[in-house]
Design a protein around this motif. Structure first.
Motif, PDB file in Angstrom:
ATOM      1  N   TRP A 129       0.830  -1.206   0.000  1.00 36.13           N
ATOM      2  CA  TRP A 129       0.000   0.000   0.000  1.00 36.13           C
ATOM      3  C   TRP A 129       0.860   1.249   0.000  1.00 36.13           C
ATOM      4  N   MET A 130       0.359   2.296  -0.644  1.00 39.52           N
ATOM      5  CA  MET A 130       1.042   3.588  -0.645  1.00 39.52           C
ATOM      6  C   MET A 130       0.052   4.689  -0.302  1.00 39.52           C
ATOM      7  N   TRP A 131       0.468   5.571   0.603  1.00 39.50           N
ATOM      8  CA  TRP A 131      -0.365   6.699   1.031  1.00 39.50           C
ATOM      9  C   TRP A 131       0.423   7.994   0.970  1.00 39.50           C
ATOM     10  N   ASN A 132      -0.295   9.098   0.885  1.00 38.92           N
ATOM     11  CA  ASN A 132       0.271  10.438   1.060  1.00 38.92           C
ATOM     12  C   ASN A 132       0.027  10.826   2.517  1.00 38.92           C
ATOM     13  N   ALA A 133       1.116  10.913   3.299  1.00 35.54           N
ATOM     14  CA  ALA A 133       0.964  11.177   4.733  1.00 35.54           C
ATOM     15  C   ALA A 133       0.521  12.609   5.008  1.00 35.54           C
ATOM     16  N   ASP A 134       0.915  13.557   4.158  1.00 35.55           N
ATOM     17  CA  ASP A 134       0.517  14.955   4.379  1.00 35.55           C
ATOM     18  C   ASP A 134      -0.998  15.114   4.265  1.00 35.55           C
ATOM     19  N   LYS A 135      -1.589  14.359   3.347  1.00 36.44           N
ATOM     20  CA  LYS A 135      -3.028  14.475   3.111  1.00 36.44           C
ATOM     21  C   LYS A 135      -3.829  13.334   3.750  1.00 36.44           C
ATOM     22  N   SER A 136      -3.113  12.433   4.431  1.00 37.54           N
ATOM     23  CA  SER A 136      -3.753  11.240   5.009  1.00 37.54           C
ATOM     24  C   SER A 136      -4.574  10.502   3.956  1.00 37.54           C
ATOM     25  N   ALA A 137      -4.006  10.397   2.750  1.00 40.43           N
ATOM     26  CA  ALA A 137      -4.776   9.905   1.605  1.00 40.43           C
ATOM     27  C   ALA A 137      -4.187   8.623   1.029  1.00 40.43           C
ATOM     28  N   TYR A 138      -5.065   7.675   0.721  1.00 40.28           N
ATOM     29  CA  TYR A 138      -4.680   6.450   0.017  1.00 40.28           C
ATOM     30  C   TYR A 138      -4.340   6.780  -1.439  1.00 40.28           C
ATOM     31  N   LEU A 139      -3.253   6.213  -1.947  1.00 43.27           N
ATOM     32  CA  LEU A 139      -2.851   6.454  -3.326  1.00 43.27           C
ATOM     33  C   LEU A 139      -2.988   5.200  -4.195  1.00 43.27           C
ATOM     34  N   HIS A 140      -2.310   4.112  -3.791  1.00 38.66           N
ATOM     35  CA  HIS A 140      -2.337   2.893  -4.595  1.00 38.66           C
ATOM     36  C   HIS A 140      -2.282   1.671  -3.697  1.00 38.66           C
ATOM     37  N   MET A 141      -2.878   0.583  -4.196  1.00 36.62           N
ATOM     38  CA  MET A 141      -2.681  -0.734  -3.607  1.00 36.62           C
ATOM     39  C   MET A 141      -2.096  -1.620  -4.705  1.00 36.62           C
ATOM     40  N   PHE A 142      -0.914  -2.172  -4.437  1.00 33.03           N
ATOM     41  CA  PHE A 142      -0.216  -2.988  -5.425  1.00 33.03           C
ATOM     42  C   PHE A 142      -0.518  -4.458  -5.126  1.00 33.03           C
ATOM     43  N   SER A 143      -1.199  -5.125  -6.030  1.00 32.99           N
ATOM     44  CA  SER A 143      -1.556  -6.525  -5.810  1.00 32.99           C
ATOM     45  C   SER A 143      -0.952  -7.396  -6.901  1.00 32.99           C
ATOM     46  N   GLY A 144      -0.631  -8.622  -6.529  1.00 31.02           N
ATOM     47  CA  GLY A 144      -0.016  -9.549  -7.473  1.00 31.02           C
ATOM     48  C   GLY A 144       0.789 -10.620  -6.773  1.00 31.02           C
ATOM     49  N   HIS A 145       1.404 -10.269  -5.638  1.00 37.01           N
ATOM     50  CA  HIS A 145       2.129 -11.275  -4.875  1.00 37.01           C
ATOM     51  C   HIS A 145       1.159 -12.340  -4.361  1.00 37.01           C
ATOM     52  N   GLY A 146       1.670 -13.552  -4.180  1.00 33.24           N
ATOM     53  CA  GLY A 146       0.835 -14.653  -3.742  1.00 33.24           C
ATOM     54  C   GLY A 146       0.994 -15.014  -2.293  1.00 33.24           C
ATOM     55  N   SER A 147       1.790 -14.226  -1.564  1.00 33.60           N
ATOM     56  CA  SER A 147       2.006 -14.498  -0.145  1.00 33.60           C
ATOM     57  C   SER A 147       2.506 -13.214   0.516  1.00 33.60           C
ATOM     58  N   SER A 148       2.805 -13.306   1.802  1.00 30.83           N
ATOM     59  CA  SER A 148       3.236 -12.146   2.588  1.00 30.83           C
ATOM     60  C   SER A 148       4.353 -11.368   1.885  1.00 30.83           C
ATOM     61  N   VAL A 149       4.225 -10.032   1.877  1.00 29.08           N
ATOM     62  CA  VAL A 149       5.248  -9.179   1.258  1.00 29.08           C
ATOM     63  C   VAL A 149       6.263  -8.831   2.345  1.00 29.08           C
ATOM     64  N   THR A 150       7.385  -9.529   2.324  1.00 30.94           N
ATOM     65  CA  THR A 150       8.327  -9.515   3.441  1.00 30.94           C
ATOM     66  C   THR A 150       9.334  -8.376   3.392  1.00 30.94           C
ATOM     67  N   CYS A 151       9.525  -7.757   2.213  1.00 35.13           N
ATOM     68  CA  CYS A 151      10.527  -6.704   2.088  1.00 35.13           C
ATOM     69  C   CYS A 151      10.188  -5.820   0.890  1.00 35.13           C
ATOM     70  N   GLY A 152      10.693  -4.603   0.907  1.00 38.01           N
ATOM     71  CA  GLY A 152      10.434  -3.704  -0.206  1.00 38.01           C
ATOM     72  C   GLY A 152      10.944  -2.309   0.058  1.00 38.01           C
ATOM     73  N   ASP A 153      10.995  -1.509  -0.998  1.00 37.62           N
ATOM     74  CA  ASP A 153      11.461  -0.131  -0.844  1.00 37.62           C
ATOM     75  C   ASP A 153      11.273   0.617  -2.159  1.00 37.62           C
ATOM     76  N   PHE A 154      11.340   1.948  -2.051  1.00 32.99           N
ATOM     77  CA  PHE A 154      11.516   2.808  -3.216  1.00 32.99           C
ATOM     78  C   PHE A 154      12.978   2.738  -3.646  1.00 32.99           C
ATOM     79  N   THR A 155      13.234   2.891  -4.940  1.00 34.60           N
ATOM     80  CA  THR A 155      14.610   3.115  -5.374  1.00 34.60           C
ATOM     81  C   THR A 155      15.057   4.491  -4.857  1.00 34.60           C
ATOM     82  N   PRO A 156      16.374   4.701  -4.651  1.00 29.24           N
ATOM     83  CA  PRO A 156      16.845   5.990  -4.141  1.00 29.24           C
ATOM     84  C   PRO A 156      16.443   7.200  -4.984  1.00 29.24           C
ATOM     85  N   ASP A 157      16.219   6.993  -6.297  1.00 27.77           N
ATOM     86  CA  ASP A 157      15.763   8.111  -7.127  1.00 27.77           C
ATOM     87  C   ASP A 157      14.248   8.310  -7.036  1.00 27.77           C
ATOM     88  N   GLY A 158      13.560   7.430  -6.321  1.00 27.04           N
ATOM     89  CA  GLY A 158      12.129   7.570  -6.078  1.00 27.04           C
ATOM     90  C   GLY A 158      11.224   7.182  -7.225  1.00 27.04           C
TER      91      GLY A 158
END
Length: 349
Positions: A129-158
Protein backbone atom coordinates in the motif's frame (compact mmCIF):
# COMPACT_ATOMS: atom_id res chain seq x y z
CA UNK A 1 13.72 4.07 32.94
CA UNK A 2 17.48 4.12 32.42
CA UNK A 3 20.11 1.84 33.83
CA UNK A 4 23.66 3.14 33.63
CA UNK A 5 26.33 0.60 32.90
CA UNK A 6 29.97 0.73 33.85
CA UNK A 7 30.98 -0.54 30.41
CA UNK A 8 32.54 2.53 28.78
CA UNK A 9 30.90 1.78 25.45
CA UNK A 10 27.35 1.48 26.75
CA UNK A 11 25.88 4.96 26.83
CA UNK A 12 22.53 3.83 28.21
CA UNK A 13 20.14 0.94 28.51
CA UNK A 14 16.48 1.71 28.04
CA UNK A 15 14.44 -0.70 30.12
CA UNK A 16 11.02 0.91 29.83
CA UNK A 17 9.83 -1.87 27.63
CA UNK A 18 10.00 -4.90 29.88
CA UNK A 19 6.38 -5.76 29.06
CA UNK A 20 7.45 -7.32 25.78
CA UNK A 21 10.11 -8.21 23.29
CA UNK A 22 11.49 -5.42 21.10
CA UNK A 23 11.41 -5.92 17.32
CA UNK A 24 12.36 -2.67 15.64
CA UNK A 25 14.31 0.55 16.06
CA UNK A 26 14.97 3.65 13.95
CA UNK A 27 17.13 6.73 14.47
CA UNK A 28 16.10 10.17 13.27
CA UNK A 29 18.08 11.27 10.18
CA UNK A 30 18.17 14.87 11.46
CA UNK A 31 18.25 14.73 15.28
CA UNK A 32 21.28 12.78 16.50
CA UNK A 33 19.64 12.05 19.87
CA UNK A 34 16.17 10.92 18.76
CA UNK A 35 15.37 7.20 18.66
CA UNK A 36 12.18 5.19 18.14
CA UNK A 37 11.65 1.62 19.35
CA UNK A 38 8.71 -0.77 19.14
CA UNK A 39 7.80 -4.29 20.04
CA UNK A 40 5.54 -7.03 21.25
CA UNK A 41 3.60 -5.11 23.91
CA UNK A 42 1.75 -3.17 21.16
CA UNK A 43 3.65 0.00 22.09
CA UNK A 44 6.34 2.15 20.63
CA UNK A 45 8.42 4.88 22.22
CA UNK A 46 10.30 7.95 21.12
CA UNK A 47 13.21 8.74 23.40
CA UNK A 48 16.51 10.61 23.38
CA UNK A 49 20.06 9.42 23.84
CA UNK A 50 21.50 10.75 27.12
CA UNK A 51 18.15 12.34 28.05
CA UNK A 52 16.64 9.70 30.28
CA UNK A 53 13.85 11.92 31.60
CA UNK A 54 12.18 12.29 28.19
CA UNK A 55 10.00 9.75 26.41
CA UNK A 56 6.91 9.88 24.22
CA UNK A 57 4.70 6.83 23.88
CA UNK A 58 3.40 5.83 20.44
CA UNK A 59 -0.04 4.70 21.51
CA UNK A 60 -2.92 3.14 19.64
CA UNK A 61 -1.66 -0.03 17.97
CA UNK A 62 -3.72 -3.12 18.84
CA UNK A 63 -0.93 -5.58 18.09
CA UNK A 64 2.87 -5.69 18.01
CA UNK A 65 4.72 -2.71 16.54
CA UNK A 66 6.67 -4.46 13.80
CA UNK A 67 8.34 -1.63 11.89
CA UNK A 68 9.40 1.99 12.30
CA UNK A 69 10.78 4.52 9.83
CA UNK A 70 11.52 8.25 9.91
CA UNK A 71 10.80 10.34 6.83
CA UNK A 72 13.92 11.53 5.03
CA UNK A 73 13.52 15.07 6.40
CA UNK A 74 13.02 13.77 9.94
CA UNK A 75 9.66 15.51 10.34
CA UNK A 76 7.50 12.39 10.51
CA UNK A 77 7.73 8.89 11.95
CA UNK A 78 5.73 5.94 10.62
CA UNK A 79 4.92 2.96 12.83
CA UNK A 80 3.56 -0.25 11.32
CA UNK A 81 1.80 -2.87 13.39
CA UNK A 82 0.62 -6.44 13.11
CA UNK A 83 -2.84 -4.90 13.52
CA UNK A 84 -2.59 -3.85 9.85
CA UNK A 85 -2.34 -0.13 10.67
CA UNK A 86 0.30 2.46 9.85
CA UNK A 87 0.38 5.43 12.21
CA UNK A 88 2.15 8.65 11.32
CA UNK A 89 3.59 10.82 14.09
CA UNK A 90 4.45 14.52 13.84
CA UNK A 91 7.83 14.85 15.52
CA UNK A 92 7.81 18.62 16.14
CA UNK A 93 4.30 18.57 17.65
CA UNK A 94 4.80 15.30 19.49
CA UNK A 95 1.44 13.95 18.41
CA UNK A 96 -0.32 11.48 16.13
CA UNK A 97 -0.82 13.00 12.68
CA UNK A 98 -2.93 10.28 11.07
CA UNK A 99 -3.76 6.58 10.99
CA UNK A 100 -3.58 4.82 7.62
CA UNK A 101 -5.52 1.61 7.07
CA UNK A 102 -6.37 -0.78 4.27
CA UNK A 103 -4.35 -3.97 4.64
CA UNK A 104 -6.20 -6.92 6.16
CA UNK A 105 -2.98 -8.50 7.46
CA UNK A 106 -0.13 -7.33 9.64
CA UNK A 107 2.37 -4.73 8.40
CA UNK A 108 5.72 -6.33 7.61
CA UNK A 109 7.66 -3.11 6.85
CA UNK A 110 7.24 0.61 6.19
CA UNK A 111 9.38 2.88 3.97
CA UNK A 112 9.28 6.57 2.98
CA UNK A 113 9.78 8.05 -0.45
CA UNK A 114 13.30 9.56 -0.56
CA UNK A 115 12.04 13.06 -1.32
CA UNK A 116 8.55 13.37 0.07
CA UNK A 117 5.94 12.23 2.53
CA UNK A 118 4.74 9.17 0.64
CA UNK A 119 4.61 5.95 2.70
CA UNK A 120 4.96 2.44 1.36
CA UNK A 121 4.01 -0.61 3.44
CA UNK A 122 4.05 -4.35 2.78
CA UNK A 123 1.51 -6.63 4.40
CA UNK A 124 1.05 -10.25 5.37
CA UNK A 125 -2.08 -10.25 3.17
CA UNK A 126 0.17 -10.21 0.02
CA UNK A 127 -0.53 -6.55 -0.82
CA UNK A 128 1.57 -3.37 -0.81
CA UNK A 129 0.00 0.00 0.00
CA UNK A 130 1.04 3.59 -0.65
CA UNK A 131 -0.37 6.70 1.03
CA UNK A 132 0.27 10.44 1.06
CA UNK A 133 0.96 11.18 4.73
CA UNK A 134 0.52 14.96 4.38
CA UNK A 135 -3.03 14.47 3.11
CA UNK A 136 -3.75 11.24 5.01
CA UNK A 137 -4.78 9.90 1.60
CA UNK A 138 -4.68 6.45 0.02
CA UNK A 139 -2.85 6.45 -3.33
CA UNK A 140 -2.34 2.89 -4.59
CA UNK A 141 -2.68 -0.73 -3.61
CA UNK A 142 -0.22 -2.99 -5.43
CA UNK A 143 -1.56 -6.53 -5.81
CA UNK A 144 -0.02 -9.55 -7.47
CA UNK A 145 2.13 -11.28 -4.88
CA UNK A 146 0.84 -14.65 -3.74
CA UNK A 147 2.01 -14.50 -0.15
CA UNK A 148 3.24 -12.15 2.59
CA UNK A 149 5.25 -9.18 1.26
CA UNK A 150 8.33 -9.51 3.44
CA UNK A 151 10.53 -6.70 2.09
CA UNK A 152 10.43 -3.70 -0.21
CA UNK A 153 11.46 -0.13 -0.84
CA UNK A 154 11.52 2.81 -3.22
CA UNK A 155 14.61 3.12 -5.37
CA UNK A 156 16.85 5.99 -4.14
CA UNK A 157 15.76 8.11 -7.13
CA UNK A 158 12.13 7.57 -6.08
CA UNK A 159 11.01 6.42 -9.53
CA UNK A 160 10.46 2.70 -8.95
CA UNK A 161 9.30 0.35 -6.19
CA UNK A 162 10.76 -3.12 -5.59
CA UNK A 163 8.98 -5.65 -3.36
CA UNK A 164 9.87 -9.19 -2.30
CA UNK A 165 7.51 -11.87 -1.08
CA UNK A 166 7.31 -15.22 0.60
CA UNK A 167 6.04 -16.42 -2.81
CA UNK A 168 9.72 -16.43 -3.99
CA UNK A 169 9.24 -13.51 -6.38
CA UNK A 170 10.31 -9.90 -6.58
CA UNK A 171 8.01 -7.43 -8.29
CA UNK A 172 9.05 -4.10 -9.76
CA UNK A 173 6.35 -1.39 -9.86
CA UNK A 174 5.63 2.03 -11.28
CA UNK A 175 4.56 4.05 -8.21
CA UNK A 176 2.84 6.79 -10.24
CA UNK A 177 0.20 4.53 -11.74
CA UNK A 178 0.42 1.49 -9.48
CA UNK A 179 1.29 -0.91 -12.28
CA UNK A 180 3.57 -3.93 -12.23
CA UNK A 181 6.57 -3.55 -14.58
CA UNK A 182 8.46 -6.82 -13.99
CA UNK A 183 8.03 -10.07 -12.08
CA UNK A 184 11.30 -11.82 -11.21
CA UNK A 185 10.76 -15.53 -10.62
CA UNK A 186 11.97 -19.02 -11.43
CA UNK A 187 15.44 -20.18 -12.41
CA UNK A 188 17.98 -18.66 -11.86
CA UNK A 189 16.13 -16.80 -9.08
CA UNK A 190 15.18 -17.91 -5.55
CA UNK A 191 13.48 -21.24 -4.83
CA UNK A 192 11.97 -20.10 -1.53
CA UNK A 193 10.53 -16.94 -0.03
CA UNK A 194 12.43 -13.65 -0.05
CA UNK A 195 13.49 -12.32 3.35
CA UNK A 196 15.35 -9.08 2.59
CA UNK A 197 16.08 -6.59 -0.15
CA UNK A 198 18.44 -3.68 -0.74
CA UNK A 199 18.82 -1.29 -3.68
CA UNK A 200 22.04 0.26 -4.97
CA UNK A 201 22.54 4.01 -4.54
CA UNK A 202 22.32 4.55 -8.33
CA UNK A 203 18.89 2.79 -8.39
CA UNK A 204 20.20 0.26 -10.92
CA UNK A 205 20.41 -2.99 -8.95
CA UNK A 206 18.24 -4.78 -6.40
CA UNK A 207 19.95 -7.39 -4.25
CA UNK A 208 17.65 -9.94 -2.60
CA UNK A 209 18.11 -12.71 -0.06
CA UNK A 210 15.97 -15.77 0.53
CA UNK A 211 15.13 -18.49 3.01
CA UNK A 212 16.92 -20.86 0.63
CA UNK A 213 20.27 -19.17 1.40
CA UNK A 214 20.66 -17.68 -2.08
CA UNK A 215 21.40 -14.06 -2.99
CA UNK A 216 20.65 -12.61 -6.43
CA UNK A 217 21.28 -9.25 -8.08
CA UNK A 218 18.57 -8.00 -10.44
CA UNK A 219 18.78 -5.23 -13.02
CA UNK A 220 15.79 -3.08 -12.06
CA UNK A 221 15.21 -1.61 -15.52
CA UNK A 222 15.11 -5.02 -17.26
CA UNK A 223 13.96 -7.30 -14.43
CA UNK A 224 16.76 -9.74 -15.31
CA UNK A 225 18.97 -11.59 -12.83
CA UNK A 226 22.51 -10.36 -13.54
CA UNK A 227 24.45 -12.28 -10.90
CA UNK A 228 24.00 -14.92 -8.21
CA UNK A 229 26.02 -14.85 -5.01
CA UNK A 230 26.46 -18.37 -3.65
CA UNK A 231 28.23 -18.98 -0.35
CA UNK A 232 25.63 -19.13 2.42
CA UNK A 233 24.12 -22.39 3.65
CA UNK A 234 21.05 -21.10 5.51
CA UNK A 235 18.40 -18.38 5.37
CA UNK A 236 19.59 -14.86 4.52
CA UNK A 237 18.31 -12.52 7.23
CA UNK A 238 19.81 -9.13 6.29
CA UNK A 239 21.43 -7.42 3.34
CA UNK A 240 22.95 -4.07 2.45
CA UNK A 241 24.89 -2.24 -0.23
CA UNK A 242 27.85 -0.08 0.74
CA UNK A 243 27.02 3.54 -0.10
CA UNK A 244 30.13 4.56 -1.98
CA UNK A 245 31.99 1.38 -2.94
CA UNK A 246 31.15 -1.70 -5.05
CA UNK A 247 30.63 -3.84 -1.95
CA UNK A 248 27.58 -5.48 -0.46
CA UNK A 249 27.04 -7.49 2.72
CA UNK A 250 24.76 -10.38 3.63
CA UNK A 251 24.03 -11.94 7.01
CA UNK A 252 22.63 -15.43 7.46
CA UNK A 253 21.42 -17.96 9.98
CA UNK A 254 24.53 -19.94 8.96
CA UNK A 255 26.39 -17.67 11.44
CA UNK A 256 28.22 -15.76 8.73
CA UNK A 257 28.44 -12.20 7.49
CA UNK A 258 29.78 -12.21 3.95
CA UNK A 259 31.14 -9.07 2.30
CA UNK A 260 30.85 -9.27 -1.47
CA UNK A 261 32.84 -7.68 -4.27
CA UNK A 262 29.93 -6.87 -6.57
CA UNK A 263 32.19 -6.23 -9.58
CA UNK A 264 33.27 -9.87 -9.54
CA UNK A 265 30.23 -11.38 -7.74
CA UNK A 266 32.61 -13.04 -5.31
CA UNK A 267 33.09 -13.08 -1.51
CA UNK A 268 35.69 -10.61 -0.30
CA UNK A 269 35.52 -11.54 3.40
CA UNK A 270 33.66 -14.06 5.51
CA UNK A 271 33.05 -12.97 9.10
CA UNK A 272 32.16 -15.77 11.52
CA UNK A 273 29.67 -15.29 14.36
CA UNK A 274 28.68 -17.43 17.34
CA UNK A 275 25.10 -17.69 16.07
CA UNK A 276 22.79 -16.50 13.31
CA UNK A 277 23.21 -12.95 11.97
CA UNK A 278 19.88 -11.13 12.21
CA UNK A 279 20.70 -7.55 11.20
CA UNK A 280 23.43 -5.49 9.58
CA UNK A 281 24.16 -1.92 8.58
CA UNK A 282 27.03 -0.09 6.95
CA UNK A 283 28.18 2.76 9.17
CA UNK A 284 27.83 6.01 7.21
CA UNK A 285 31.06 7.39 5.79
CA UNK A 286 32.97 4.43 7.20
CA UNK A 287 34.35 1.10 6.03
CA UNK A 288 32.83 -0.59 9.07
CA UNK A 289 29.75 -2.81 9.24
CA UNK A 290 27.69 -3.43 12.37
CA UNK A 291 25.90 -6.74 12.88
CA UNK A 292 23.31 -7.96 15.35
CA UNK A 293 23.31 -11.62 16.28
CA UNK A 294 21.11 -14.30 17.85
CA UNK A 295 23.73 -14.54 20.64
CA UNK A 296 22.75 -11.05 21.83
CA UNK A 297 25.99 -9.39 20.78
CA UNK A 298 26.56 -6.46 18.44
CA UNK A 299 29.79 -6.60 16.47
CA UNK A 300 31.70 -4.12 14.33
CA UNK A 301 33.65 -5.40 11.34
CA UNK A 302 36.27 -3.87 9.07
CA UNK A 303 34.85 -4.52 5.58
CA UNK A 304 38.30 -4.42 3.97
CA UNK A 305 40.06 -6.93 6.22
CA UNK A 306 37.08 -8.88 7.57
CA UNK A 307 38.40 -8.33 11.09
CA UNK A 308 36.05 -7.95 14.05
CA UNK A 309 37.15 -4.67 15.63
CA UNK A 310 34.62 -4.45 18.48
CA UNK A 311 32.13 -6.64 20.33
CA UNK A 312 29.35 -5.01 22.36
CA UNK A 313 27.85 -7.33 24.98
CA UNK A 314 24.93 -6.88 27.33
CA UNK A 315 21.79 -8.19 25.66
CA UNK A 316 20.56 -11.52 26.99
CA UNK A 317 18.60 -12.57 23.90
CA UNK A 318 18.65 -12.23 20.11
CA UNK A 319 19.19 -8.81 18.52
CA UNK A 320 16.21 -7.94 16.29
CA UNK A 321 17.20 -4.58 14.84
CA UNK A 322 20.04 -2.05 14.87
CA UNK A 323 20.23 1.60 13.85
CA UNK A 324 22.85 4.35 13.82
CA UNK A 325 22.40 7.94 15.00
CA UNK A 326 22.42 10.79 12.49
CA UNK A 327 25.92 11.92 13.50
CA UNK A 328 27.34 8.38 13.48
CA UNK A 329 28.35 8.56 17.16
CA UNK A 330 25.90 6.00 18.53
CA UNK A 331 24.60 2.56 17.65
CA UNK A 332 21.20 1.49 18.98
CA UNK A 333 20.21 -2.15 19.29
CA UNK A 334 16.93 -3.77 20.37
CA UNK A 335 16.48 -7.33 21.49
CA UNK A 336 13.99 -10.01 22.42
CA UNK A 337 15.20 -9.37 25.99
CA UNK A 338 12.94 -6.28 26.03
CA UNK A 339 15.70 -3.68 26.21
CA UNK A 340 17.23 -1.13 23.89
CA UNK A 341 20.92 -0.34 24.28
CA UNK A 342 23.03 2.55 23.05
CA UNK A 343 26.71 2.02 22.26
CA UNK A 344 29.39 4.61 21.55
CA UNK A 345 30.91 4.14 18.08
CA UNK A 346 32.36 7.58 17.28
CA UNK A 347 35.89 6.17 17.00
CA UNK A 348 34.83 4.01 14.04
CA UNK A 349 33.50 6.83 11.85
Amino acid sequence: MILHNSNENVVQIIATFLLGELYTTACSPTDATLVATGGGDDRGFLWKINQGDWAFELQGHQDSVSSLAFSTDGQLLASGGFDGLVKVWDISKGELKCTLDGPTGGIEWVRWHPRGHLILAGSEDSTVWMWNADKSAYLHMFSGHGSSVTCGDFTPDGKVICTGSDDATMRIWNPKIGENIHVVRGHPYHNEGLTCLTISSDSALALTGSKDGSVHAVNISTGKVVSSLSAHSDSIECIGFAVSSPLAATGSMDKKLIIWDMQHSSPRCTCDHEDGVTSLLWLPGSRHIATGCVDGKVRLWDSLSGECVKIFSGHSDAIQSIAVSANGDFLVSVSLDGTARVFEIAEFR
